[in-house]
Design a protein around this motif. Structure first.
Motif, PDB file in Angstrom:
ATOM      1  N   THR A 152       0.877  -1.162   0.000  1.00 58.11           N
ATOM      2  CA  THR A 152       0.000   0.000   0.000  1.00 58.11           C
ATOM      3  C   THR A 152       0.919   1.218   0.000  1.00 58.11           C
ATOM      4  OG1 THR A 152      -1.666  -1.186   1.284  1.00 58.11           O
ATOM      5  CG2 THR A 152      -1.858   1.217   1.192  1.00 58.11           C
ATOM      6  N   VAL A 153       0.715   2.128  -0.941  1.00 59.62           N
ATOM      7  CA  VAL A 153       1.656   3.229  -1.153  1.00 59.62           C
ATOM      8  C   VAL A 153       0.918   4.567  -1.137  1.00 59.62           C
ATOM      9  CG1 VAL A 153       3.387   4.222  -2.707  1.00 59.62           C
ATOM     10  CG2 VAL A 153       3.124   1.725  -2.555  1.00 59.62           C
ATOM     11  N   PHE A 154       1.473   5.505  -0.378  1.00 61.04           N
ATOM     12  CA  PHE A 154       0.958   6.870  -0.314  1.00 61.04           C
ATOM     13  C   PHE A 154       2.012   7.789  -0.939  1.00 61.04           C
ATOM     14  CE2 PHE A 154      -0.918   4.439   3.022  1.00 61.04           C
ATOM     15  CZ  PHE A 154      -2.181   4.955   3.266  1.00 61.04           C
ATOM     16  N   SER A 155       1.615   8.568  -1.959  1.00 57.13           N
ATOM     17  CA  SER A 155       2.534   9.505  -2.601  1.00 57.13           C
ATOM     18  C   SER A 155       1.965  10.912  -2.499  1.00 57.13           C
ATOM     19  CB  SER A 155       2.744   9.141  -4.078  1.00 57.13           C
ATOM     20  OG  SER A 155       3.347   7.876  -4.207  1.00 57.13           O
ATOM     21  N   LYS A 156       2.755  11.828  -1.964  1.00 57.07           N
ATOM     22  CA  LYS A 156       2.352  13.211  -1.763  1.00 57.07           C
ATOM     23  C   LYS A 156       3.288  14.119  -2.565  1.00 57.07           C
ATOM     24  CE  LYS A 156       1.372  17.203   0.454  1.00 57.07           C
ATOM     25  NZ  LYS A 156       0.132  17.971   0.296  1.00 57.07           N
ATOM     26  N   ILE A 157       2.757  14.846  -3.559  1.00 53.10           N
ATOM     27  CA  ILE A 157       3.551  15.812  -4.306  1.00 53.10           C
ATOM     28  C   ILE A 157       3.700  17.057  -3.434  1.00 53.10           C
ATOM     29  CG2 ILE A 157       3.769  17.175  -6.408  1.00 53.10           C
ATOM     30  CD1 ILE A 157       2.033  15.142  -7.843  1.00 53.10           C
ATOM     31  N   LEU A 158       4.922  17.327  -3.011  1.00 52.43           N
ATOM     32  CA  LEU A 158       5.178  18.434  -2.098  1.00 52.43           C
ATOM     33  C   LEU A 158       5.215  19.774  -2.828  1.00 52.43           C
ATOM     34  CD1 LEU A 158       7.921  16.601  -0.063  1.00 52.43           C
ATOM     35  CD2 LEU A 158       5.700  17.316   0.857  1.00 52.43           C
ATOM     36  N   PHE A 159       5.789  19.781  -4.014  1.00 54.92           N
ATOM     37  CA  PHE A 159       5.739  20.961  -4.868  1.00 54.92           C
ATOM     38  C   PHE A 159       6.008  20.535  -6.306  1.00 54.92           C
ATOM     39  CE2 PHE A 159      10.177  20.973  -3.264  1.00 54.92           C
ATOM     40  CZ  PHE A 159      10.876  20.903  -4.465  1.00 54.92           C
ATOM     41  N   GLY A 160       5.593  21.381  -7.254  1.00 51.04           N
ATOM     42  CA  GLY A 160       5.845  21.119  -8.660  1.00 51.04           C
ATOM     43  C   GLY A 160       4.661  20.518  -9.393  1.00 51.04           C
ATOM     44  N   THR A 184       6.537  11.514 -14.490  1.00 53.26           N
ATOM     45  CA  THR A 184       7.307  12.399 -15.361  1.00 53.26           C
ATOM     46  C   THR A 184       7.187  13.819 -14.829  1.00 53.26           C
ATOM     47  OG1 THR A 184       6.854  10.998 -17.295  1.00 53.26           O
ATOM     48  CG2 THR A 184       7.642  13.241 -17.717  1.00 53.26           C
ATOM     49  N   ALA A 185       8.319  14.443 -14.530  1.00 57.77           N
ATOM     50  CA  ALA A 185       8.308  15.784 -13.953  1.00 57.77           C
ATOM     51  C   ALA A 185       8.091  16.835 -15.043  1.00 57.77           C
ATOM     52  CB  ALA A 185       9.616  16.047 -13.225  1.00 57.77           C
ATOM     53  N   ILE A 186       6.985  17.552 -14.960  1.00 57.96           N
ATOM     54  CA  ILE A 186       6.729  18.670 -15.881  1.00 57.96           C
ATOM     55  C   ILE A 186       7.574  19.863 -15.458  1.00 57.96           C
ATOM     56  CG2 ILE A 186       4.949  20.146 -16.909  1.00 57.96           C
ATOM     57  CD1 ILE A 186       4.619  17.122 -17.440  1.00 57.96           C
ATOM     58  N   THR A 187       7.647  20.094 -14.159  1.00 62.85           N
ATOM     59  CA  THR A 187       8.569  21.059 -13.567  1.00 62.85           C
ATOM     60  C   THR A 187       9.362  20.310 -12.505  1.00 62.85           C
ATOM     61  OG1 THR A 187       7.104  21.739 -11.757  1.00 62.85           O
ATOM     62  CG2 THR A 187       6.818  22.869 -13.872  1.00 62.85           C
ATOM     63  N   ALA A 188      10.336  20.962 -11.920  1.00 62.01           N
ATOM     64  CA  ALA A 188      11.024  20.342 -10.783  1.00 62.01           C
ATOM     65  C   ALA A 188      10.000  20.040  -9.697  1.00 62.01           C
ATOM     66  CB  ALA A 188      12.102  21.277 -10.245  1.00 62.01           C
ATOM     67  N   CYS A 189      10.070  18.847  -9.118  1.00 62.58           N
ATOM     68  CA  CYS A 189       9.078  18.483  -8.106  1.00 62.58           C
ATOM     69  C   CYS A 189       9.653  17.484  -7.117  1.00 62.58           C
ATOM     70  CB  CYS A 189       7.802  17.930  -8.754  1.00 62.58           C
ATOM     71  SG  CYS A 189       8.061  16.636  -9.951  1.00 62.58           S
ATOM     72  N   ALA A 190       8.989  17.424  -5.959  1.00 60.54           N
ATOM     73  CA  ALA A 190       9.385  16.506  -4.892  1.00 60.54           C
ATOM     74  C   ALA A 190       8.179  15.671  -4.500  1.00 60.54           C
ATOM     75  CB  ALA A 190       9.903  17.278  -3.682  1.00 60.54           C
ATOM     76  N   VAL A 191       8.411  14.375  -4.289  1.00 62.37           N
ATOM     77  CA  VAL A 191       7.336  13.449  -3.934  1.00 62.37           C
ATOM     78  C   VAL A 191       7.711  12.718  -2.650  1.00 62.37           C
ATOM     79  CG1 VAL A 191       5.916  11.508  -4.673  1.00 62.37           C
ATOM     80  CG2 VAL A 191       6.790  13.118  -6.375  1.00 62.37           C
ATOM     81  N   LEU A 192       6.890  12.861  -1.633  1.00 64.40           N
ATOM     82  CA  LEU A 192       7.054  12.135  -0.376  1.00 64.40           C
ATOM     83  C   LEU A 192       6.349  10.796  -0.515  1.00 64.40           C
ATOM     84  CD1 LEU A 192       7.820  11.958   2.646  1.00 64.40           C
ATOM     85  CD2 LEU A 192       5.715  13.226   3.147  1.00 64.40           C
ATOM     86  N   ASP A 193       7.082   9.714  -0.295  1.00 67.41           N
ATOM     87  CA  ASP A 193       6.548   8.361  -0.491  1.00 67.41           C
ATOM     88  C   ASP A 193       6.549   7.592   0.821  1.00 67.41           C
ATOM     89  OD1 ASP A 193       5.714   8.011  -3.107  1.00 67.41           O
ATOM     90  OD2 ASP A 193       7.133   6.409  -3.532  1.00 67.41           O
ATOM     91  N   VAL A 194       5.422   6.950   1.118  1.00 67.47           N
ATOM     92  CA  VAL A 194       5.307   6.039   2.253  1.00 67.47           C
ATOM     93  C   VAL A 194       4.870   4.688   1.709  1.00 67.47           C
ATOM     94  CG1 VAL A 194       4.110   5.524   4.410  1.00 67.47           C
ATOM     95  CG2 VAL A 194       4.721   7.897   3.864  1.00 67.47           C
ATOM     96  N   LEU A 195       5.655   3.643   1.949  1.00 66.59           N
ATOM     97  CA  LEU A 195       5.363   2.302   1.463  1.00 66.59           C
ATOM     98  C   LEU A 195       5.181   1.351   2.631  1.00 66.59           C
ATOM     99  CD1 LEU A 195       7.012   3.714  -0.906  1.00 66.59           C
ATOM    100  CD2 LEU A 195       7.733   1.431  -1.561  1.00 66.59           C
ATOM    101  N   GLY A 196       4.130   0.553   2.575  1.00 61.68           N
ATOM    102  CA  GLY A 196       3.932  -0.445   3.593  1.00 61.68           C
ATOM    103  C   GLY A 196       3.454  -1.766   2.981  1.00 61.68           C
ATOM    104  N   PRO A 197       4.256  -2.840   3.077  1.00 60.60           N
ATOM    105  CA  PRO A 197       5.638  -2.889   3.538  1.00 60.60           C
ATOM    106  C   PRO A 197       6.586  -2.380   2.453  1.00 60.60           C
ATOM    107  CG  PRO A 197       4.956  -5.059   2.794  1.00 60.60           C
ATOM    108  CD  PRO A 197       3.735  -4.180   2.703  1.00 60.60           C
ATOM    109  N   ALA A 217       0.904  20.526  -7.484  1.00 56.51           N
ATOM    110  CA  ALA A 217       0.839  20.732  -6.034  1.00 56.51           C
ATOM    111  C   ALA A 217       0.308  22.131  -5.741  1.00 56.51           C
ATOM    112  CB  ALA A 217       2.219  20.557  -5.421  1.00 56.51           C
ATOM    113  N   PRO A 218      -0.529  22.254  -4.695  1.00 61.11           N
ATOM    114  CA  PRO A 218      -1.022  21.191  -3.805  1.00 61.11           C
ATOM    115  C   PRO A 218      -2.170  20.425  -4.455  1.00 61.11           C
ATOM    116  CG  PRO A 218      -1.938  23.300  -3.139  1.00 61.11           C
ATOM    117  CD  PRO A 218      -1.000  23.596  -4.273  1.00 61.11           C
ATOM    118  N   CYS A 219      -2.183  19.127  -4.258  1.00 58.71           N
ATOM    119  CA  CYS A 219      -3.235  18.279  -4.826  1.00 58.71           C
ATOM    120  C   CYS A 219      -3.433  17.077  -3.918  1.00 58.71           C
ATOM    121  CB  CYS A 219      -2.868  17.832  -6.235  1.00 58.71           C
ATOM    122  SG  CYS A 219      -1.301  16.930  -6.343  1.00 58.71           S
TER     123      CYS A 219
END
Length: 258
Positions: free
Chosen positions: A116-124, A183-196, A164-166
């Protein structure tokens, strides 16, 4: 003097908030994934709790800004540019990390077996395309499909640009777009949480895929349904040569493991 004291107190509160945000994410993940494992999804209540927490997180709470060198394409000979992964924490139950993508960087199509994966686009701004397997009437498993180099039918779950924010992207072992490409349209950061987390020892290695239009291997078969887009995915034996991933030290607010 009164203003200076107020300013100092405000700075202390902001520093505490920074650490609490990352620490709070770790503490919440410990609870959410405590009883989970490969193929075992947290309860809907816990999924909502973790998603809501991630929604509130800001890049500055993780010590990130678009001006950092991770987000600059400095080598014109590399196209697409390399992606940097900032490792925050990993245990057998879950992992937390940040993907840093310069403009035009690509994380190729890959899977998340049993996760189960949670991905959060922090910016971009980022284009995401994701797929889920179409259930087959024939007994088959992903590993045999991969090893034999055969194509397997998948349905597109998402094919869109996110700014972002989305809303967070949440994928599950069998649904929600378990195989995706960034695929990054602009520079961006993605916070990822994976379990397991990924684990070669436990059979959760990452498989990369090539995608082909449905018509490529349909052999005259009709589209399974008219309510979506379909493609054939073929597992790769190697990581795509164009994908360069650097692992760097996370220098944001630390967490206390407990």
């Amino acid at each position: 003097m009164r203003f200076q004291a107020s300013s100092m107190n405000s700075n202390r509160r902001n520093r505490r908030k920074k650490k609490a945000s990352v620490q709070g994410l770790y503490d919440l993940c410990k609870v959410v994934f405590a009883e989970c494992g490969p193929g075992i999804v947290p309860s809907q209540k816990d999924v909502s709790r973790l998603s809501s927490y991630l929604e509130k997180m800001k890049p500055e709470e993780l010590g990130l800004s678009p001006s950092m060198p991770y987000f600059r394409h400095t080598d014109s000979d590399l196209s697409p540019p390399p992606v940097t992964y900032l490792h925050i924490y990993q245990c057998p139950k879950f992992s937390i990390g940040i993907f840093c993508l310069p403009k035009s960087a690509v994380i190729p199509l890959h899977n998340h077996p049993g996760m189960t994966v949670f991905s959060k686009i922090l910016f971009g701004s980022m284009h995401i395309k994701s797929y889920d397997w179409v259930p087959s009437s024939q007994p088959s498993d992903e590993s045999s499909t991969f090893m034999n180099g055969e194509e397997r039918l998948a349905k597109v779950h998402v094919d869109a640009v996110f700014n972002a924010p989305c809303a967070n992207s949440i994928l599950y072992p069998e649904t929600g777009g378990n195989m995706h490409c960034f695929t990054a349209i602009t520079a961006c950061a993605v916070l990822d949480v994976l379990g397991p987390p990924y684990s070669n020892e436990e059979g959760r290695d990452c498989t990369y895929y090539d995608a082909y239009p449905f018509s490529s291997f349909s052999g005259g078969m009709s589209v399974p349904s008219e309510d979506g887009e379909y493609a054939w995915l073929r597992g790769r034996t190697q990581i795509p040569s164009s994908f360069k991933l650097d692992v760097s030290e996370y220098e944001g607010p630390a967490i206390t493991v407990r």
